[in-house]
Design a protein around this motif. Structure first.
Motif, PDB file in Angstrom:
ATOM      1  N   PHE A 153      47.937  12.972  36.653  1.00  0.00           N
ATOM      2  CA  PHE A 153      47.299  13.877  36.757  1.00  0.00           C
ATOM      3  C   PHE A 153      45.599  13.686  36.598  1.00  0.00           C
ATOM      4  N   TRP A 197      46.942  17.838  41.942  1.00  0.00           N
ATOM      5  CA  TRP A 197      47.309  18.133  40.476  1.00  0.00           C
ATOM      6  C   TRP A 197      48.317  19.455  40.557  1.00  0.00           C
ATOM      7  N   LEU A 218      51.831  18.116  40.923  1.00  0.00           N
ATOM      8  CA  LEU A 218      52.017  17.752  39.687  1.00  0.00           C
ATOM      9  C   LEU A 218      52.670  18.943  38.681  1.00  0.00           C
ATOM     10  N   TYR A 219      51.572  19.987  38.827  1.00  0.00           N
ATOM     11  CA  TYR A 219      52.251  21.113  37.997  1.00  0.00           C
ATOM     12  C   TYR A 219      53.228  22.035  38.453  1.00  0.00           C
TER      13      TYR A 219
END
Length: 145
Positions: free
Chosen positions: A69, A80, A83-84
Motif C-alpha cells: 500500500f 491502492w 489493494l483495498y
C-alpha cells in the motif's frame, strides 16, 4: 531544519515499541531515518506514517500488504484501490465464514443430544468436511435433512 525525533520519542508519540519501529524500518514500512551520532532521527512526518501503519493493521492488512500500500501511493497511481478492493473481498469472505461458524455453534448449543458427538447432524457436518465441503456447505448439508 525541523525537529527530528529519536526512536524513543517516536515510540512515545505513537505507542509503538521501539523494537517494532526498528522491525518496520527493516521491513520497509518506514524509510531509513537520518542518523545523528549513530542514533536514528525521524522527521515529524514519521508519526503520521506510523499512524497509517497502525490503522491499516487494525483493519486487517498484513505488514506485507501495508508495505505494498505504502509503495503504491503515487500522484498518478490508483494501485491502492486494488489493494483495498482485494482486502474488502477477503473481509467479506471472513465475515461470511464467521457468521457460519456462529450458526454452527448456536445450533450445537441448541442440540438435544447430551454429547454433541452423538448428534447425527454434527456427524453429517463432520463427514461433509472430510469429503471436502467448506464449513458453509457442511453446515447447510447437515441442516437440510
Amino acid at each position: 531544519m525541523s525537529e527530528r525525533l529519536t526512536i524513543g520519542e517516536l515510540a512515545s508519540r505513537t505507542g509503538v515499541a521501539t523494537s517494532a519501529l526498528r522491525y518496520w524500518e527493516e521491513f520497509g514500512l518506514l524509510p531509513a531515518p537520518a542518523r545523528v551520532a549513530g542514533q536514528r532521527r525521524y522527521p515529524p512526518s514519521a508519526v503520521g506514517l506510523v499512524g497509517v501503519v497502525l490503522a491499516l493493521r487494525d483493519i486487517g492488512f498484513t505488514l506485507r500488504e501495508i508495505k505494498a500500500f505504502i509503495a503504491s501511493r503515487s500522484p498518478a497511481g490508483d494501485d491502492w484501490r486494488e489493494l483495498y478492493q482485494r482486502k474488502l473481498t477477503e473481509l467479506d469472505q471472513r465475515i461470511a465464514h464467521a457468521q457460519t461458524a456462529r450458526a454452527v455453534i448456536a445450533h450445537g448449543l441448541d442440540c438435544r443430544h447430551e454429547d454433541i458427538l452423538e448428534c447425527p447432524r454434527f456427524a453429517g457436518g463432520v463427514a461433509a468436511l472430510l469429503a471436502g465441503s467448506s464449513l458453509e456447505e457442511a453446515h447447510e448439508e447437515a441442516h437440510s435433512h
